[in-house]
Design a protein around this motif. Structure first.
Motif, PDB file in Angstrom:
ATOM      1  N   ALA A 147      21.570  23.599  57.369  1.00  0.00           N
ATOM      2  CA  ALA A 147      20.785  22.484  56.737  1.00  0.00           C
ATOM      3  C   ALA A 147      21.545  21.259  56.849  1.00  0.00           C
ATOM      4  CB  ALA A 147      20.258  22.781  55.532  1.00  0.00           C
ATOM      5  N   THR A 148      20.708  20.130  57.109  1.00  0.00           N
ATOM      6  CA  THR A 148      21.269  18.869  57.455  1.00  0.00           C
ATOM      7  C   THR A 148      21.571  18.107  55.970  1.00  0.00           C
ATOM      8  OG1 THR A 148      20.375  18.701  59.441  1.00  0.00           O
ATOM      9  CG2 THR A 148      20.945  16.653  58.350  1.00  0.00           C
ATOM     10  N   LYS A 149      22.508  17.457  55.364  1.00  0.00           N
ATOM     11  CA  LYS A 149      22.616  16.985  54.188  1.00  0.00           C
ATOM     12  C   LYS A 149      22.767  15.640  54.360  1.00  0.00           C
ATOM     13  CE  LYS A 149      23.808  20.263  51.213  1.00  0.00           C
ATOM     14  NZ  LYS A 149      22.868  20.646  50.176  1.00  0.00           N
ATOM     15  N   VAL A 150      21.889  14.898  53.761  1.00  0.00           N
ATOM     16  CA  VAL A 150      21.953  13.458  53.661  1.00  0.00           C
ATOM     17  C   VAL A 150      23.120  12.844  52.679  1.00  0.00           C
ATOM     18  CG1 VAL A 150      20.949  11.347  52.585  1.00  0.00           C
ATOM     19  CG2 VAL A 150      19.618  13.194  53.430  1.00  0.00           C
ATOM     20  N   GLU A 151      23.920  12.221  53.473  1.00  0.00           N
ATOM     21  CA  GLU A 151      25.207  11.642  53.075  1.00  0.00           C
ATOM     22  C   GLU A 151      25.329  10.249  52.894  1.00  0.00           C
ATOM     23  OE1 GLU A 151      29.187  11.388  55.409  1.00  0.00           O
ATOM     24  OE2 GLU A 151      29.045  13.429  54.653  1.00  0.00           O
ATOM     25  N   HIS A 152      25.666   9.583  51.532  1.00  0.00           N
ATOM     26  CA  HIS A 152      25.703   8.420  51.354  1.00  0.00           C
ATOM     27  C   HIS A 152      27.424   8.302  51.305  1.00  0.00           C
ATOM     28  CE1 HIS A 152      21.586   8.060  49.843  1.00  0.00           C
ATOM     29  NE2 HIS A 152      21.740   9.265  49.394  1.00  0.00           N
ATOM     30  N   GLU A 153      27.762   6.942  51.623  1.00  0.00           N
ATOM     31  CA  GLU A 153      29.163   6.912  51.431  1.00  0.00           C
ATOM     32  C   GLU A 153      29.349   5.367  50.568  1.00  0.00           C
ATOM     33  OE1 GLU A 153      32.577   5.412  54.746  1.00  0.00           O
ATOM     34  OE2 GLU A 153      31.774   7.428  55.024  1.00  0.00           O
ATOM     35  N   VAL A 157      24.459  14.057  49.265  1.00  0.00           N
ATOM     36  CA  VAL A 157      26.055  13.801  48.991  1.00  0.00           C
ATOM     37  C   VAL A 157      26.443  12.497  49.162  1.00  0.00           C
ATOM     38  CG1 VAL A 157      28.191  14.292  49.980  1.00  0.00           C
ATOM     39  CG2 VAL A 157      26.374  16.117  50.172  1.00  0.00           C
ATOM     40  N   THR A 158      27.345  12.083  48.032  1.00  0.00           N
ATOM     41  CA  THR A 158      27.724  10.735  48.081  1.00  0.00           C
ATOM     42  C   THR A 158      29.368  11.008  48.242  1.00  0.00           C
ATOM     43  OG1 THR A 158      26.380   9.968  46.327  1.00  0.00           O
ATOM     44  CG2 THR A 158      28.341   8.804  46.529  1.00  0.00           C
ATOM     45  N   VAL A 159      29.710  10.450  49.433  1.00  0.00           N
ATOM     46  CA  VAL A 159      31.249  10.563  49.687  1.00  0.00           C
ATOM     47  C   VAL A 159      31.618   9.284  49.111  1.00  0.00           C
ATOM     48  CG1 VAL A 159      32.894  10.354  51.639  1.00  0.00           C
ATOM     49  CG2 VAL A 159      30.629  11.935  51.717  1.00  0.00           C
ATOM     50  N   LEU A 160      32.981   9.471  48.333  1.00  0.00           N
ATOM     51  CA  LEU A 160      33.952   8.496  47.673  1.00  0.00           C
ATOM     52  C   LEU A 160      34.730   7.906  48.551  1.00  0.00           C
ATOM     53  CD1 LEU A 160      34.077   9.811  44.094  1.00  0.00           C
ATOM     54  CD2 LEU A 160      32.019   8.543  45.077  1.00  0.00           C
ATOM     55  N   THR A 161      35.016   6.640  48.694  1.00  0.00           N
ATOM     56  CA  THR A 161      36.118   6.092  49.590  1.00  0.00           C
ATOM     57  C   THR A 161      36.911   5.314  48.899  1.00  0.00           C
ATOM     58  OG1 THR A 161      34.580   4.047  50.080  1.00  0.00           O
ATOM     59  CG2 THR A 161      34.528   5.954  51.522  1.00  0.00           C
ATOM     60  N   SER A 162      38.259   5.122  49.346  1.00  0.00           N
ATOM     61  CA  SER A 162      39.344   4.284  48.728  1.00  0.00           C
ATOM     62  C   SER A 162      40.061   3.943  49.771  1.00  0.00           C
ATOM     63  CB  SER A 162      40.263   5.171  47.750  1.00  0.00           C
ATOM     64  OG  SER A 162      41.335   4.359  47.093  1.00  0.00           O
ATOM     65  N   ARG A 163      39.878   2.396  49.720  1.00  0.00           N
ATOM     66  CA  ARG A 163      40.693   1.765  50.868  1.00  0.00           C
ATOM     67  C   ARG A 163      40.296   2.017  52.153  1.00  0.00           C
ATOM     68  NH1 ARG A 163      46.312   1.685  47.712  1.00  0.00           N
ATOM     69  NH2 ARG A 163      45.970   0.513  46.179  1.00  0.00           N
ATOM     70  N   LYS A 216      39.244   5.144  53.220  1.00  0.00           N
ATOM     71  CA  LYS A 216      39.404   6.456  53.355  1.00  0.00           C
ATOM     72  C   LYS A 216      38.488   7.221  52.717  1.00  0.00           C
ATOM     73  CE  LYS A 216      43.459   7.981  54.320  1.00  0.00           C
ATOM     74  NZ  LYS A 216      44.994   8.464  54.267  1.00  0.00           N
ATOM     75  N   ARG A 217      38.007   8.238  53.173  1.00  0.00           N
ATOM     76  CA  ARG A 217      37.047   9.374  52.452  1.00  0.00           C
ATOM     77  C   ARG A 217      37.920  10.182  51.705  1.00  0.00           C
ATOM     78  NH1 ARG A 217      32.011   9.961  55.519  1.00  0.00           N
ATOM     79  NH2 ARG A 217      32.322  12.113  55.341  1.00  0.00           N
TER      80      ARG A 217
END
Length: 70
Positions: free
Chosen positions: A3-9, A32-38, A40-41
């Motif tokens: 399945a395709t996942k909707v991904e937020h960053e 999905v919410t992808v968390l980033t720092s500087r 980078k995922r």
């Protein structure tokens, strides 16, 4: 079946300020919410159902953390 996942960053600081929104997307929208720092995922916030399916697919089990060592 795939399945395709909707991904937020989003930056961790931004998610911190709108944590309930990110939880709602995972819980009710299966997004999905992808968390980033500087830039980078670094982590992903996913629904519990997705997490449990991933553990099963990988043949892994979860073990509660020993809170007394924290």
């Amino acid at each position: 079946m795939s399945a395709t996942k909707v991904e937020h960053e989003a930056r961790i600081a931004d998610v911190r300020n709108a944590f309930a929104d990110a939880i709602g997307r995972a819980r009710y929208g299966d997004e999905v919410t992808v968390l980033t720092s500087r830039g980078k995922r670094v982590a992903a916030l996913v629904s519990m159902e997705f997490y449990e399916r991933a553990l099963e697919a990988l043949g892994e089990t979860r073990v509660p953390a020993d809170e007394s060592k924290a």
